[in-house]
Design an enzyme around this catalytic site. Structure first.
Site, PDB file in Angstrom:
ATOM      1  N   ARG A  53       0.828  -1.212   0.000  1.00 25.88           N
ATOM      2  CA  ARG A  53       0.000   0.000   0.000  1.00 25.88           C
ATOM      3  C   ARG A  53       0.861   1.260   0.000  1.00 25.88           C
ATOM      4  NH1 ARG A  53      -2.008   1.834   4.490  1.00 25.88           N
ATOM      5  NH2 ARG A  53      -2.467  -0.193   5.395  1.00 25.88           N
ATOM      6  N   TYR A 105     -16.537  17.636 -15.109  1.00 20.79           N
ATOM      7  CA  TYR A 105     -16.805  16.234 -14.846  1.00 20.79           C
ATOM      8  C   TYR A 105     -17.662  16.131 -13.584  1.00 20.79           C
ATOM      9  CZ  TYR A 105     -16.471  11.346 -13.947  1.00 20.79           C
ATOM     10  OH  TYR A 105     -16.809  10.037 -13.706  1.00 20.79           O
ATOM     11  N   ASP A 178      -7.599  19.191 -14.704  1.00 20.49           N
ATOM     12  CA  ASP A 178      -8.041  17.858 -15.122  1.00 20.49           C
ATOM     13  C   ASP A 178      -7.748  17.763 -16.613  1.00 20.49           C
ATOM     14  OD1 ASP A 178      -9.408  15.650 -16.077  1.00 20.49           O
ATOM     15  OD2 ASP A 178     -11.161  15.936 -14.800  1.00 20.49           O
ATOM     16  N   LYS A 203      -9.400   6.568 -19.180  1.00 21.83           N
ATOM     17  CA  LYS A 203      -9.791   7.050 -20.489  1.00 21.83           C
ATOM     18  C   LYS A 203      -8.650   6.858 -21.500  1.00 21.83           C
ATOM     19  CE  LYS A 203     -13.358   8.048 -18.039  1.00 21.83           C
ATOM     20  NZ  LYS A 203     -13.618   9.348 -17.448  1.00 21.83           N
TER      21      LYS A 203
HETATM   22  C1  LIG Z   1     -13.789   9.746 -16.113  1.00 24.93           C
HETATM   23  C2  LIG Z   1     -13.363  11.083 -15.692  1.00 24.93           C
HETATM   24  C3  LIG Z   1     -13.002  11.332 -14.356  1.00 24.93           C
HETATM   25  C4  LIG Z   1     -13.086  10.275 -13.275  1.00 24.93           C
HETATM   26  O1  LIG Z   1     -12.206   9.197 -13.479  1.00 24.93           O
HETATM   27  P1  LIG Z   1     -12.544   7.669 -13.095  1.00 24.93           P
HETATM   28  O2  LIG Z   1     -11.372   6.946 -13.631  1.00 24.93           O
HETATM   29  O3  LIG Z   1     -13.853   7.307 -13.748  1.00 24.93           O
HETATM   30  O4  LIG Z   1     -12.648   7.580 -11.605  1.00 24.93           O
HETATM   31  C5  LIG Z   1     -12.578  12.612 -14.045  1.00 24.93           C
HETATM   32  N1  LIG Z   1     -12.519  13.605 -14.971  1.00 24.93           N
HETATM   33  C6  LIG Z   1     -12.870  13.392 -16.259  1.00 24.93           C
HETATM   34  C7  LIG Z   1     -12.804  14.517 -17.234  1.00 24.93           C
HETATM   35  C8  LIG Z   1     -13.308  12.135 -16.659  1.00 24.93           C
HETATM   36  O5  LIG Z   1     -13.659  11.944 -17.930  1.00 24.93           O
END
Ligand SMILES: *Cc1c(COP(=O)(O)O)cnc(C)c1O
Length: 382
Positions: A53, A105, A178, A203
């Site tokens: 961890r 998001y 982000d 993604k």
């Molecule tokens: C999917 C997404 C997230 C969250 O990520 P997860 O891997 O689903 O927890 C945050 N920001 C954006 C822009 C996203 O597309």
């Protein structure tokens, strides 16, 4: 090898920074599943690892590649994007002020709303269509974090990261970006002045819709970064070794996949722009897009693989179009090799400010004409 810096990032990522296994010569890293690590007869650890961890070998190469991709000092991987987002916001204290876009998001915004209620953190949401709204939202001496996305999901306003960084820094705050949608292939947020960049590696980084992971990259080593690392260990939102291995494997084709998705998304956007069955096509690569000029400066290698269609006929028509596709999969998420289509308002819940007639398309790597034909037949079927 140390002639590194001459090489393109693309080549470095394909070869995972020239990875060769020291023991065997293997070009792909071994997998270490152990959760605990032995000590020797002097009761000293045999390696720098003690318990999985707090650190394990499967993260190291992945984090090195991620740090290079964004040009940061260090990167850390997490069990999902949201685990990384939450770890980041654990560093914000009661009484501090956070600014974020009104449309962003939804999961990150839900978390922000929750901590602002539970921990007396003040939250201001700004309309990202004009950077002046951000300037009006920060409070010098009180705002500690400005969190943005660019392009903004799922309407794709392009926020000028350098301008946002200047506004945040003038107010004594940091800028966190982000970067999931643009990915470092086309926008390296730290180079535009961001202090920290986040990616949902679920993604584009992984790109095959089969691993959840999150990444944070810091521009510099500092107290907040130390806290983030501590939070990961204490809250345990850690990435499993196999997921880390799969993610690194997928990232070798990141540039290839992203380029292909960008090219197809632009073609699709151009094909459907002005279509009488649609109200509008939202894509930063279109000259008609209000953020196109900033996008041209900030997105150095394509405008990305996601776009939105505002259809005529409201939510009902939008859902029927999504349901009638044959190649596009009606599903949430983005950045995978398979193209997805989604009625965003259905998934975002009561706080959503997303238009009811908006369909979000994530373009994969299928034949582009097939994708265009599919949307054509689905619009026709209406
Ligand atoms: C999917 C997404 C997230 C969250 O990520 P997860 O891997 O689903 O927890 C945050 N920001 C954006 C822009 C996203 O597309």
């Amino acid at each position: 090898m140390d002639n590194d810096k001459e090489e393109s990032l693309e080549s470095r990522v394909v070869q995972a920074c020239h990875y060769i296994d020291e023991l065997t010569g293997g070009v792909s890293p071994p997998l270490q599943f152990s959760t605990t690590y032995a000590r020797d007869s002097e009761y000293e650890y045999l390696s720098k690892f003690s318990y999985s961890r707090s650190g394990n070998p499967s993260w190291e190469l992945l984090e090195q590649v991620c740090a290079e991709l964004d040009g940061g000092a260090e990167a850390r991987c997490f069990a999902s994007g949201m685990a990384a987002v939450c770890a980041f916001f654990e560093t914000v204290n009661s009484g501090e002020h956070v600014v974020a876009p009104r449309i962003m998001y939804h999961g990150s915004q839900d978390w922000l709303r929750r901590i602002s209620e539970k921990r007396s953190i003040e939250l201001t949401l700004f309309d990202a269509s004009d950077i002046e709204n951000l300037r009006r939202s920060v409070e010098p001496g009180k705002t500690t974090v400005v969190w943005i996305e660019s392009p903004v999901n799922p309407t794709w306003e392009v926020i000028d990261i350098a301008a946002a960084a200047a506004i945040a820094h003038d107010a004594g705050a940091i800028l966190a970006v982000d970067g999931t949608v643009a990915s470092p292939v086309t926008t390296r947020a730290l180079e535009h002045g961001a202090d920290i960049v986040f990616h949902s590696a679920t993604k584009y980084f992984n790109g095959h819709s089969d691993v959840m992971a999150g990444i944070l990259v810091t521009a510099e080593m500092n107290a907040r970064w130390d806290e983030i690392k501590l939070v990961r260990t204490l809250t345990g939102g850690v990435l499993g070794p196999f997921e880390a291995w799969l993610l690194l494997r997928s990232m070798r084709t990141l540039f290839l996949r992203f380029d292909r998705a960008s090219e197809s998304a632009l073609r699709l956007a151009q094909h459907f722009e002005g279509d009488s069955r649609l109200e509008r096509v939202l894509y930063p690569g279109l000259e008609s897009h209000p953020g196109h000029e900033i996008a041209k400066r900030q997105m150095t290698r394509g405008f990305g693989g996601v776009l939105s269609l505002l259809v005529k006929g409201g939510a009902e028509a939008a859902k029927r179009i999504a349901g009638n596709t044959r190649l596009f999969v009606p599903a949430t998420s983005l950045g995978g090799v398979e193209s997805l289509i989604e009625h965003r308002a259905s998934v975002e819940g009561p706080h959503s400010a997303v238009p009811q007639n908006l369909l979000r398309l994530s373009i994969g790597i299928e034949n582009c004409q097939d994708l265009i034909n599919d949307i054509e037949q689905s619009l026709e079927a209406l």
